[in-house]
Design an enzyme around this catalytic site. Structure first.
Site, mmCIF file in Angstrom:
data_model
loop_
_atom_site.group_PDB
_atom_site.id
_atom_site.type_symbol
_atom_site.label_atom_id
_atom_site.label_comp_id
_atom_site.label_asym_id
_atom_site.label_seq_id
_atom_site.Cartn_x
_atom_site.Cartn_y
_atom_site.Cartn_z
ATOM 1 N N ALA A 47 4.550 16.146 8.447
ATOM 2 C CA ALA A 47 5.782 15.585 7.865
ATOM 3 C C ALA A 47 6.073 16.390 6.603
ATOM 4 O O ALA A 47 6.280 15.842 5.529
ATOM 5 C CB ALA A 47 5.601 14.098 7.542
ATOM 6 N N SER A 68 9.323 0.945 6.312
ATOM 7 C CA SER A 68 8.247 0.892 7.295
ATOM 8 C C SER A 68 7.039 0.154 6.748
ATOM 9 O O SER A 68 6.056 -0.004 7.435
ATOM 10 C CB SER A 68 7.825 2.307 7.673
ATOM 11 O OG SER A 68 7.321 2.967 6.530
ATOM 12 N N LYS A 124 4.763 0.424 -4.932
ATOM 13 C CA LYS A 124 6.128 -0.010 -4.597
ATOM 14 C C LYS A 124 6.537 -1.293 -5.327
ATOM 15 O O LYS A 124 7.733 -1.552 -5.504
ATOM 16 C CB LYS A 124 6.233 -0.238 -3.090
ATOM 17 C CG LYS A 124 5.993 1.009 -2.251
ATOM 18 C CD LYS A 124 7.251 1.829 -2.097
ATOM 19 C CE LYS A 124 7.035 2.973 -1.106
ATOM 20 N NZ LYS A 124 8.259 3.780 -0.927
#
Lengths: 315, 315
Positions: free
Chosen positions: B206, B76, B51
Site C-alpha cells: 500500500a 475501516s 484516533k
C-alpha cells in the site's frame, strides 16, 4: 527483619537498575468489575517481571567477597532471568537450575543475560539437590526466589511505588506462589498504607496458601495450573508475614485465569502471563467484596511463550 | 491553517478526554536496532489508538448547532470507534459506515460506544456513497478520518507530548495510511522540535505515499497488506504537508511487519496491531540510517482480533 527503613533503603539501592513501572487504568475493565482498579504494570519491568526487584536487591546486598564467585538459584522462570541479569549487571557469574519443563522463552532469557543453565527434573527435590551440587562445585552464593528477606524487601518496592501514586487504595491484591511478592506487598502496606487491606489471589490447582491460612501451617502445593509462576508452596519466611497481614486468599480456576488474561490483552493492550492475570480473575470472581472500592492490582509478569498462550485464544 | 497555537489549543481541548500515553523504552530492542528508541504508546490510548485525539478535537470544534444531529464518518476501524466514543462523550448520535470486512473487534468497539453501523462493500466508492446517503437521511455532520484540519491538529498532539518528554530526538517516525497522523506529526515537529527529521513508514503493498513522494502527486493505493489501518491513499489536505515536511517514506513487507510486531509483543509486553508495528519494522530495515540516533516511534494502535493475529505466531 523487614522495617520501613529497609524497604526505603532497598528502593534507593535498586532504583538505578529497575524501571519505575507505570500504573494504568481501564474504564472498560472498571465497568465490568464494578470497582476502580489501578494496575501496577510489572509486566513492563526489566526481565518482564517484578522478580527483577528482589533479585537485584539481594545481589546488591551481598558483600563483594560474597558475590565474587557468582550467584545461583533454582527457578522455574522469571527469578531465573532476574538472577542472570543481576549477575550481568554486577559483572559476576550466574548459575541457574531450571526444570526441563520451563518455558523456552524463559530459558532463552537466562542465556541472553549470560546465565549458565543446569536442567533438572521438575520436582522440588531435584531442584534443590541439583542446586546444592552446583554451589558445591562453584562456590556461588544462593539467592532463593522467595524465602529470603532481601528478596522480599525488594519485592516490597512494587507496592511502595503503587502507594506513592495512589495513596488511598482500599485494597491491594497480589498473586501468591512461594509468597515473595505477597509478603513484600504485605510489609509495604503495613508501613506505607496501613488502612489498605491486602488480599492474595491463587490458582485453585495450587491452593496451598488458601489451605495454609485455614490450617495455620505451611501446606503442600498440588502444582496443577496454567499459572506456571505460582506452583510452589509458601516459604518459611513468607508464611508468618502472610498469616499476620493478609485478609484472605481468593482462589480461581484456570478458565477464570484465561478469561481475565484475555480481557487484559484485548482491553488494555498489555501482555500479562497467566500468573499475572490471577489477581484480576479474583477481583472479577468476588465482585461484591470489592464493589465501589479502589483496588490496586499487581500485574506480576508478562513472559509468555506466544505459541503456547495464543493457542488458548483460538478454539 | 495549522499553527503552533492551534495545536496547543487542541491539546488543551482534548486533554480531559484522552490519555497522556506513556513513553516506553526497551534495552533489548535498542540492542537489536542499534539506536535509542522512545516508543509513544498510543496503543494504550482511549479506543486503543491515536484516533481518539483527532476525532475528539474535531467533534469538540463543531458548534452545538453543527453537532446536534450527530456525527458521521466512514472508517475501516479505529477512527470509527473514536467517532462513536466522541459521540457518546458529547451526548450526540454517531453514524459509522464500515466495510463489511472490518475486524470484528472494531465493530464491537463501535457498538459498545452506542455508534450505529452501516455496512458497505470494501471500496472507497461504496464507503463514500453510503456515507452520503446516511448524511442525507440524518443530517449528521461528517468528520473525515484524515482529510480534515481539526483531525490532523488533534493527531499532532501525539508528537507534541513525545517532544515534551524527549526534547532532543534526531528522528520521529510515524506510519502512513491516509496521512492524518503523519501530517499532524510533521506539523508538531515543525513547531515544537524543528531539528528533528520526520520519516514515514508504509507497507509495500500500500505504498502510495512512497510513490506520491516520487511523482509529486497523490497516487492510488493497492490496499494489499496485513496492516489494515494503512490501506487508504493520502488525502488532499495531508499530502502537501507531508511533501513539504517529511524526509522519506520507508516501505516494509508484511513479513517484516509481522516480525516487528512479534518483537514488540515478546520484548515489550505490549500489544500493537500490524499497522502500529510498521515504524519499528522500518527502523529495523534501515539500521544504517538510524545508527546511534535518538528515534521517536509512534505505536499507533493496539486493536487486533486476537484469533486472527495470533495465528500468525503459530506456524
Amino acid at each position: 527483619m523487614i522495617t520501613r527503613q529497609s524497604i526505603i533503603d532497598a528502593h534507593e539501592r535498586i532504583r538505578p537498575y529497575v524501571h519505575r513501572t507505570p500504573v494504568i487504568t481501564s474504564q472498560s475493565i472498571d465497568d465490568i468489575a464494578g470497582c476502580k482498579i489501578f494496575f501496577k504494570c510489572e509486566n513492563l519491568q526489566k526481565v518482564g517481571a517484578f522478580k527483577a526487584r528482589g533479585a537485584m536487591n539481594a545481589a546488591l546486598s551481598l558483600s563483594e567477597e560474597e558475590r565474587k564467585k557468582g550467584i545461583a538459584t533454582h527457578s522455574s522462570g522469571n527469578h531465573a532471568q532476574a538472577i542472570a541479569r543481576a549477575g550481568k549487571v554486577l559483572g559476576v557469574k550466574s548459575y541457574i537450575v531450571m526444570p526441563r519443563t520451563a518455558p523456552a522463552i524463559k530459558k532463552k532469557g537466562v542465556q541472553g543475560y549470560g546465565g549458565e543453565i543446569f536442567e533438572c527434573e521438575p520436582t522440588l527435590e531435584a531442584r534443590e539437590s541439583t542446586l546444592a551440587d552446583v554451589i558445591k562445585k562453584t562456590g556461588a552464593h544462593e539467592i532463593h526466589p522467595f524465602n529470603n528477606y532481601d528478596v522480599i524487601t525488594g519485592q516490597a518496592t512494587t507496592a511502595k511505588e503503587l502507594f506513592e501514586e495512589q495513596n488511598n487504595l482500599d485494597v491491594i491484591i497480589a498473586p501468591v506462589g512461594g509468597g515473595g511478592l505477597l509478603s513484600g506487598t504485605a510489609m509495604a502496606t503495613k508501613y506505607f498504607s496501613p488502612s489498605t487491606l491486602v488480599y492474595a489471589a491463587e490458582p485453585e490447582g495450587a491452593d496451598d496458601a488458601y489451605r495454609a491460612m485455614q490450617s495455620g501451617k505451611i501446606e503442600k502445593s498440588q502444582a496443577n495450573s496454567i499459572a506456571d509462576g505460582l506452583l510452589t508452596a509458601l516459604g518459611e519466611k513468607n508464611f508468618p508475614i502472610i498469616k499476620e497481614n493478609v485478609k484472605a486468599v481468593i482462589t480461581v480456576s484456570d478458565q477464570e485465569i484465561i478469561e481475565a488474561m484475555r480481557l487484559i490483552w484485548e482491553r488494555m493492550k498489555l501482555i500479562v502471563e497467566p500468573s499475572g492475570a490471577v489477581p484480576l480473575a479474583a477481583v472479577l470472581k468476588s465482585k461484591e467484596e470489592f464493589a465501589g472500592k479502589k483496588v490496586g492490582v499487581i500485574f506480576s509478569g508478562g513472559n509468555v511463550d506466544l505459541e503456547k498462550v495464543t493457542k488458548l485464544f483460538i478454539q
